[in-house]
Write a protein that holds these residues in place. Structure first.
Motif, PDB file in Angstrom:
ATOM      1  N   UNK A  33      33.808  46.349  37.368  1.00  0.00           N
ATOM      2  CA  UNK A  33      33.907  47.079  36.104  1.00  0.00           C
ATOM      3  C   UNK A  33      34.983  46.481  35.211  1.00  0.00           C
ATOM      4  N   UNK A  34      36.098  46.091  35.804  1.00  0.00           N
ATOM      5  CA  UNK A  34      37.169  45.493  35.014  1.00  0.00           C
ATOM      6  C   UNK A  34      36.716  44.190  34.372  1.00  0.00           C
ATOM      7  N   UNK A  35      35.995  43.374  35.123  1.00  0.00           N
ATOM      8  CA  UNK A  35      35.592  42.074  34.607  1.00  0.00           C
ATOM      9  C   UNK A  35      34.549  42.186  33.494  1.00  0.00           C
ATOM     10  N   UNK A  36      33.675  43.184  33.582  1.00  0.00           N
ATOM     11  CA  UNK A  36      32.570  43.256  32.625  1.00  0.00           C
ATOM     12  C   UNK A  36      32.744  44.334  31.552  1.00  0.00           C
ATOM     13  N   UNK A  45      37.775  40.990  31.487  1.00  0.00           N
ATOM     14  CA  UNK A  45      38.496  39.760  31.806  1.00  0.00           C
ATOM     15  C   UNK A  45      37.863  39.089  33.023  1.00  0.00           C
ATOM     16  N   UNK A  46      37.517  37.786  32.943  1.00  0.00           N
ATOM     17  CA  UNK A  46      36.906  37.104  34.089  1.00  0.00           C
ATOM     18  C   UNK A  46      37.915  36.857  35.207  1.00  0.00           C
ATOM     19  N   UNK A  47      37.403  36.360  36.318  1.00  0.00           N
ATOM     20  CA  UNK A  47      38.261  36.022  37.449  1.00  0.00           C
ATOM     21  C   UNK A  47      39.358  35.043  37.027  1.00  0.00           C
ATOM     22  N   UNK A  48      40.505  35.197  37.692  1.00  0.00           N
ATOM     23  CA  UNK A  48      41.618  34.259  37.614  1.00  0.00           C
ATOM     24  C   UNK A  48      42.265  34.180  36.231  1.00  0.00           C
ATOM     25  N   UNK A  49      42.195  35.291  35.505  1.00  0.00           N
ATOM     26  CA  UNK A  49      42.915  35.434  34.246  1.00  0.00           C
ATOM     27  C   UNK A  49      43.512  36.840  34.193  1.00  0.00           C
ATOM     28  N   UNK A  50      44.603  36.976  33.466  1.00  0.00           N
ATOM     29  CA  UNK A  50      45.186  38.297  33.250  1.00  0.00           C
ATOM     30  C   UNK A  50      44.570  38.948  32.021  1.00  0.00           C
ATOM     31  N   UNK A  51      44.273  40.241  32.141  1.00  0.00           N
ATOM     32  CA  UNK A  51      43.960  41.067  30.997  1.00  0.00           C
ATOM     33  C   UNK A  51      45.172  41.930  30.715  1.00  0.00           C
ATOM     34  N   UNK A  52      45.568  42.016  29.457  1.00  0.00           N
ATOM     35  CA  UNK A  52      46.804  42.721  29.111  1.00  0.00           C
ATOM     36  C   UNK A  52      46.541  43.923  28.209  1.00  0.00           C
ATOM     37  N   UNK A  53      47.191  45.030  28.512  1.00  0.00           N
ATOM     38  CA  UNK A  53      47.242  46.138  27.560  1.00  0.00           C
ATOM     39  C   UNK A  53      48.160  45.733  26.412  1.00  0.00           C
ATOM     40  N   UNK A  54      47.854  46.231  25.227  1.00  0.00           N
ATOM     41  CA  UNK A  54      48.636  45.869  24.053  1.00  0.00           C
ATOM     42  C   UNK A  54      49.486  47.022  23.538  1.00  0.00           C
ATOM     43  N   UNK A  55      49.466  48.149  24.266  1.00  0.00           N
ATOM     44  CA  UNK A  55      50.258  49.293  23.833  1.00  0.00           C
ATOM     45  C   UNK A  55      50.457  50.241  25.007  1.00  0.00           C
ATOM     46  N   UNK A  56      51.460  51.104  24.875  1.00  0.00           N
ATOM     47  CA  UNK A  56      51.612  52.200  25.818  1.00  0.00           C
ATOM     48  C   UNK A  56      50.467  53.188  25.626  1.00  0.00           C
ATOM     49  N   UNK A  57      50.127  53.870  26.703  1.00  0.00           N
ATOM     50  CA  UNK A  57      49.022  54.818  26.633  1.00  0.00           C
ATOM     51  C   UNK A  57      49.360  55.972  25.693  1.00  0.00           C
TER      52      UNK A  57
END
Length: 452
Positions: A33-36, A45-57
Motif C-alpha cells: 500500500x505504501x509503494x502504490x 514510493x518505490x523500493x529502495x527510496x525514502x518517502x518523506x512527509x512534508x509537514x506535521x500531522x
C-alpha cells in the motif's frame, strides 16, 4: 470424508495459523500500500527510496492516533539485489530514530539519538545470509532477517517554523545499492484465481515461503501442513474443496476474534479510576534478531515463544511499526480521576509536579473518539509538551495543563491550554526515550482532574 471432530481440529489449527501469520500478511500488505498508494502526506514510493512527509500531522490527516511530534520518513527495502548503503545526516543533537522492521513485524535494529547518537554516518544494510566484506567507511552493518524490510524514520519537529530544518535533513537521508546492476525480486505475486474468502491463507502461504522466519518459528509452521500452507507450486486454494473452505473460513473468524480481543483488552477491573493505560512491553515478541540499537536481554523478550505469536498479532493490529518501550512509551486514558468519561463539556487539569522522566522529550496529544483523530481548534494546537513555547511553570517547577473546549480566560491558563473537542475525547502521552522509572512502573503519570 472428513469427520466433524477432524474438521473442528483443523478449524482450530486454521485459527492458530491466522494468529501466527497475521503480522506477516498485514505488514506486507502495508508495504504494498505504501509503494502504490502512499500514507497521508507520504507519497507513493518505490523500493529502495525514502518517502518523506512534508509537514506535521494536522486534523485533516485522518489516521488513528497519528503523532504531532515527529515528521515521518519511510522506506521499503528490497535487499534481494544485495546490500544497500544508508547515509544518515548529522542532526546536531536533535532527536531522530530510524527503526528497522522485518516483514514479520520484528523491530531488529535502531539508529538515532538513543541508539547511536546524532552524528553523520554511513551504514550498510545486508540481506539474510550475506557474507561479503563491508566498506571501511561504514559505521556498522545492519543484518536484515528478511529480504524485504521497512525503515520507519521519525524526526522531531518543533512546529511549522522548524520544518525547513527537518526538510534539509530529509534530503540528506539517502539509500544507494552497493551494486546498482543487480536484479531485485520485490514482492512475490499471488495467484489471481484464489477466491476472496480464502485469500488470507494464500497470502500467508506465498509470503511465508518467500520470507522464512527464524528457525524455531519455521519448526512451528510445520503444524500447518494439513491446511496446505506449506505447499509449493500451484496454489491449493484456487479450487478448494468445500470442507477446506469451511475449515479456513471458520479458522479465519476465530483467529480474528482472538487478535481483536488481545489488541483491545478489557482489563481486570483493578485499574484505579483515571489511571493511564500503557504497555512498555507490547513489542517484546522479537526473540531472534537483535541488531544495532536493540537491547538483547530477558527483560525485553517474551518468555513463551508461542505466547509471543498472539502478542505480535495484537501489536500489529493496534500499532504496526511501533517502537520498543525503551525507545518510546505511549499512554492513554478515557477517564478522569473520578472514573468519569472525559468530555469537552467539562474542564480539567493535568498537573505534573515534576517533568516526566525522559531523556529526549514528552508530549500530550488530544484525540477525539471513536476515530482517535487530532482535534481541530482555533489555536491550531494539537499537542503540548516540553518543547511547546510559552508554557507557564509554577515557582516549584510544576506544570499544569488545562484541558477544556473553550480557551481559558486567564492568560497563564491559556498559555497551557490543550484544546478538547465538544464531545468525549482520549488524550495520549508520549514519552520519548523514557528512563527506567517509566519502564519498571515506579513512575506513575498524574491523573486528569475535573475542575468544574
Amino acid at each position: 470424508m472428513t469427520s466433524p471432530t477432524e474438521t473442528d481440529s483443523l478449524s482450530g489449527l486454521a485459527a492458530d495459523a491466522y494468529v501466527y501469520g497475521y503480522p506477516l500478511v498485514f505488514d506486507v500488505s502495508m508495504i504494498s500500500a505504501f509503494m502504490y498508494k502512499g500514507f497521508g502526506s507520504l507519497p507513493p514510493t518505490p523500493f529502495n527510496r525514502f518517502g518523506h512527509s512534508t509537514k506535521l500531522a494536522t486534523p485533516d490527516a485522518h489516521f488513528v492516533s497519528v503523532n504531532n511530534d515527529t515528521v515521518y520518513s519511510i522506506a521499503q527495502l528490497d535487499l534481494s539485489g544485495g546490500p544497500i548503503l544508508l547515509h544518515v545526516p548529522d542532526t546536531a543533537g536533535a532527536y531522530y530514530v530510524l527503526q528497522f522492521v522485518d516483514v514479520w513485524s520484528n523491530n531488529f535494529a535502531y539508529l538515532g539519538k538513543r541508539a547511536t547518537g546524532t552524528q553523520e554516518g554511513d551504514w550498510l544494510i545486508v540481506p539474510p545470509g550475506w557474507s561479503g566484506t563491508a566498506p571501511d567507511t561504514v559505521a556498522g552493518v545492519i543484518h536484515a532477517p528478511t529480504a524485504v524490510i521497512s525503515i520507519v524514520g521519525r524526526n522531531a519537529c518543533d512546529g511549522p517554523d522548524d520544518m525547513p530544518r527537518v526538510r534539509a535533513l530529509q534530503q540528506q537521508l539517502t539509500l544507494t545499492p552497493l551494486d546498482p546492476a543487480t536484479h531485485r525480486t520485490g514482492l512475490p505475486a499471488l495467484d489471481p484465481d484464489v477466491p476472496e474468502e480464502v485469500l488470507f491463507y494464500e497470502r500467508l502461504r506465498v509470503w511465508m515461503a518467500a520470507f522464512p522466519p527464524a528457525g524455531p518459528d519455521q519448526d512451528h509452521q510445520e503444524r500447518f501442513q494439513p491446511l496446505g500452507l506449506l505447499e509449493d507450486g500451484p496454489s491449493p486454494y484456487v479450487n478448494p474443496a468445500p470442507a477446506l473452505v469451511k475449515t479456513l473460513t471458520e479458522g479465519l473468524k476465530a483467529g480474528k476474534a482472538r487478535v481483536e480481543a488481545a489488541s483491545n483488552p478489557s482489563g481486570d477491573g483493578q485499574r484505579p479510576p483515571g489511571a493511564w493505560e500503557t504497555n512498555p512491553h507490547l513489542f517484546d515478541y522479537n526473540l531472534d534478531h537483535f541488531g544495532i540499537g536493540t537491547i538483547d536481554s530477558p527483560q525485553w523478550k517474551t518468555a513463551d515463544r508461542e505466547a509471543s505469536y498472539l502478542l505480535r498479532a495484537a501489536a500489529a493490529r493496534a500499532a504496526l511499526w511501533g517502537n520498543h518501550g525503551y525507545e518510546a512509551v505511549y499512554a492513554h486514558t478515557f477517564t478522569d480521576s473520578g472514573g468519569k468519561q472525559l468530555s469537552g463539556a467539562r474542564a480539567y487539569t493535568l498537573r505534573f509536579e515534576q517533568p516526566p522522566p525522559v531523556d529526549s522529550f514528552w508530549s500530550v496529544t488530544m484525540y477525539d473518539t471513536p476515530d482517535y483523530y487530532l482535534v481541530a481548534n482555533p489555536a491550531h494546537r494539537y499537542s503540548l509538551g516540553d518543547r511547546t513555547p510559552g508554557l507557564v511553570y509554577g515557582e516549584d517547577g510544576s506544570l499544569s495543563i488545562f484541558i477544556q473546549h473553550e480557551r481559558p480566560d486567564d492568560p497563564a491558563e491559556a498559555a497551557n491550554w490543550l484544546p478538547a473537542p465538544e464531545g468525549v475525547f482520549r488524550p495520549m502521552i508520549r514519552l520519548y526515550t523514557p528512563r527506567q522509572s517509566v519502564l519498571d512502573g515506579t513512575y506513575q503519570l498524574p491523573h486528569i482532574v475535573a475542575t468544574d
